[in-house]
Motif scaffolding. Structure first.
Motif, PDB file in Angstrom:
ATOM      1  N   SER A  49       3.802 -14.956  -7.941  1.00  0.00           N
ATOM      2  CA  SER A  49       2.667 -15.303  -7.118  1.00  0.00           C
ATOM      3  C   SER A  49       1.687 -15.665  -8.168  1.00  0.00           C
ATOM      4  N   ASN A  61      -5.870  -9.624  -1.616  1.00  0.00           N
ATOM      5  CA  ASN A  61      -4.718  -9.636  -1.505  1.00  0.00           C
ATOM      6  C   ASN A  61      -4.148 -11.129  -1.194  1.00  0.00           C
ATOM      7  N   THR A  64      -0.520 -12.365  -3.787  1.00  0.00           N
ATOM      8  CA  THR A  64       0.587 -11.116  -3.823  1.00  0.00           C
ATOM      9  C   THR A  64       1.660 -11.746  -3.259  1.00  0.00           C
ATOM     10  N   ASP A  68       4.769  -7.777  -5.783  1.00  0.00           N
ATOM     11  CA  ASP A  68       3.353  -7.060  -5.957  1.00  0.00           C
ATOM     12  C   ASP A  68       2.863  -5.950  -5.366  1.00  0.00           C
ATOM     13  N   ILE A  69       3.437  -5.967  -4.112  1.00  0.00           N
ATOM     14  CA  ILE A  69       2.800  -4.934  -3.233  1.00  0.00           C
ATOM     15  C   ILE A  69       4.095  -3.872  -2.838  1.00  0.00           C
ATOM     16  N   ASN A 178      -4.499  -8.289  -5.705  1.00  0.00           N
ATOM     17  CA  ASN A 178      -4.638  -9.522  -6.326  1.00  0.00           C
ATOM     18  C   ASN A 178      -4.519  -9.656  -7.685  1.00  0.00           C
TER      19      ASN A 178
END
Length: 541
Positions: A49, A61, A64, A68-69, A178
């Motif tokens: 990312s 967001n 991402t 990342d999530i 982010n």
């Protein structure tokens, strides 16, 4: 209403008084810092990312990935650029880089930490030890020299960010990821600070260092650098201060918390100081957030998905060879011959307040040093080091700021060799300083009006003739006497003349010379005015 307003005013006065409290030796302050610095890598720590440099204005967001999530099944891939940046900082701080370091999981549960843990370095950090030296000469602390020692530097991932909104009186939490997985370096100092000046100087020096190494913007306001403070008084339990958005908040929070604890100790109410706690800063006071977590609370464990970082034997030496000269060494060099800059001017060339300034310290310093060398090639040993200093650091930069012209653009029409020619005109007194200011501003203003597109190198002799800026070599004696006499008649009285001729107020002569330079638009040399004023007023000193 008036009574309430008065009470509020008194409360504000009390807080202000507390902030001005001088630290007292019978209440010894011990203070340490934990600084989290976002690294300006192209990508995030464990994913591809984009590491966004504008988190405050970006779409939530957007930057991402699945990792990342924290989507199940996603795995981390280490960004080696973060390792390089960490090594640069470690070497600049004289820290001992560990040839083998590892990543660990620090477990805690917040909405902006979707994994349920943060990847950090607990058992084997990237580097240990090191120091930053503070001095009275360069940093303005009270001691001649003081070392702030460093416990360790560790690489870790940043969390996301929670935003709280009121919707029909219900609090809604919005999560922006982010920032999740942005690479951080956490620097932990020993509790070596015992004075506010030291804390302020350290933060400013560390902030400049990460900018100088081009590893971070170092901005506190955007969260690129975040500082937590650990402090204790007279050996009582450590209190951690959080939510400190800028340097003034850090300083004011320390002052407030120091005074709060001093008052508790002086009243014998020390029970609340026996256990560690975490407190937040509201802008006017510190408030308890929670009892301080312990290592056990975080349930640290080695990350099973990330291998050890094994550094090859020659990596450190190769990075060390590529390191730039450090700011303190650079400032001391600039303050010595041949440059002989003041501390203030040396800091202008080495301290960068913001990466987005009209100029940055690296470009400006390079321009100054090259112009300095070119100037002395033209004039030899007869030149004055003050000339390039005054005209580049003060006049030139002042004009650029007024006209909003970036230095990187201005040097296209005034490269160092051309600016050195301009300085030679001033050195030879072909033009006066007043005429020089007019000429320099005209050149830059013309460039700005072309939207910085007309890159023609200025023709100094032509411009001097066109605007009649050349100094008058043969001054008509009668005209000069008439001009000086008129100035004396307009700007002096008997007391002024007596004080000047007796030598009681010698600076008054500079005032008269200044008036003469203004009336002649700088074309008559100051030495001619000085000679004539002394002659007319029969000044013997």
């Amino acid at each position: 209403m008036l009574r309430v307003a008065r009470c509020y005013s008194l409360a504000r006065t009390k807080v202000a008084h507390n902030y001005s409290t001088i630290f007292r030796p019978e209440y010894a302050l011990k203070c340490g810092l934990e600084i989290h610095t976002q690294l300006s890598t192209r990508n995030k720590l464990f994913s591809q990312s984009t590491n966004s440099s504008t988190p405050l204005v970006d779409v939530p967001n957007r930057h991402t990935s699945f990792y990342d999530i924290a989507l199940p099944g996603t795995q981390p891939v280490l960004n080696l650029e973060a390792i390089l940046f960490a090594m640069k900082l470690s070497l600049a701080l004289n820290s001992q880089v560990n040839s083998v370091s590892q990543f660990d999981r620090k477990h805690y549960f917040y909405g902006d930490q979707p994994q349920g843990y943060q990847v950090t370095q607990h058992y084997r950090p990237f580097a240990r030890g090191g120091k930053i030296n503070l001095s009275k000469e360069l940093d303005g602390i009270d001691e001649s020299s003081k070392d702030i020692s460093i416990v360790q530097l560790q690489i870790e991932q940043d969390t996301g960010k929670s935003h709280y909104t009121d919707a029909d009186k219900d609090v809604i939490t919005l999560v922006d990821l982010n920032r999740s997985n942005v690479p951080l370096i956490e620097l932990v100092t020993n509790p070596d600070f015992n004075d506010i000046k030291q804390v302020r100087a350290f933060i400013k020096k560390y902030q400049n260092l990460v900018r100088h190494l081009h590893i971070s913007s170092g901005d506190l306001e955007t969260g690129a650098m975040r500082v937590d403070v650990n402090l204790s008084i007279n050996g009582f339990a450590r209190v951690e201060l959080k939510n400190l958005p800028n340097t003034s908040s850090i300083i004011n929070a320390i002052k407030y918390e120091y005074q709060r604890q001093v008052e508790l100790i002086s009243r014998g109410e020390t029970s609340s100081l026996m256990e560690p706690e975490t407190r937040g800063w509201t802008g006017s006071s510190t408030v308890k957030l929670r009892s301080k977590e312990t290592t056990i609370d975080y349930r640290y464990m080695p990350d099973p998905e990330l291998p050890y970082i094994n550094l090859a034997p020659d990596v450190m030496s190769r990075v060390k060879e590529s390191m730039p000269q450090l700011p303190d060494d650079m400032m001391r060099m600039l303050m010595k011959k041949p440059y002989q800059l003041s501390l203030k001017d040396a800091k202008i060339l080495t301290y960068n307040s913001n990466q987005n300034d009209m100029y940055n310290h690296k470009v400006l310093r390079s321009y100054y040093l090259e112009t300095f060398q070119e100037f002395f090639k033209l004039v030899g040993e007869q030149g004055s080091a003050k000339l390039p200093t005054n005209w580049i650091i003060h006049e030139f930069l002042g004009d650029l700021n007024k006209l909003h012209v970036p230095l990187i653009k201005a040097q296209e029409i005034l490269p160092p060799i051309v600016f050195a020619e301009f300085l030679k005109l001033l050195h030879a007194e072909t033009i006066s300083p007043t005429s020089g200011k007019l000429l320099l501003f005209h050149i830059l203003e013309t460039f700005q009006r072309s939207n910085c597109r007309d890159r023609s190198i200025p023709d100094f002799p032509k411009l001097i003739r066109e605007f009649e800026l050349h100094a008058i070599d043969q001054v008509d004696s009668q005209e000069l006497v008439s001009l000086c006499s008129d100035i004396i008649a307009q700007h002096t009285d008997d007391t002024f003349i007596r004080n000047l001729t007796s030598g009681k107020k010698r600076t008054s002569l500079k005032f008269l010379i200044g008036q003469g330079m203004r009336r002649s638009q700088g074309r008559i040399k100051a030495s001619e005015f000085e000679k004539k004023f002394k002659e007319i007023l029969d000044i013997q000193w």
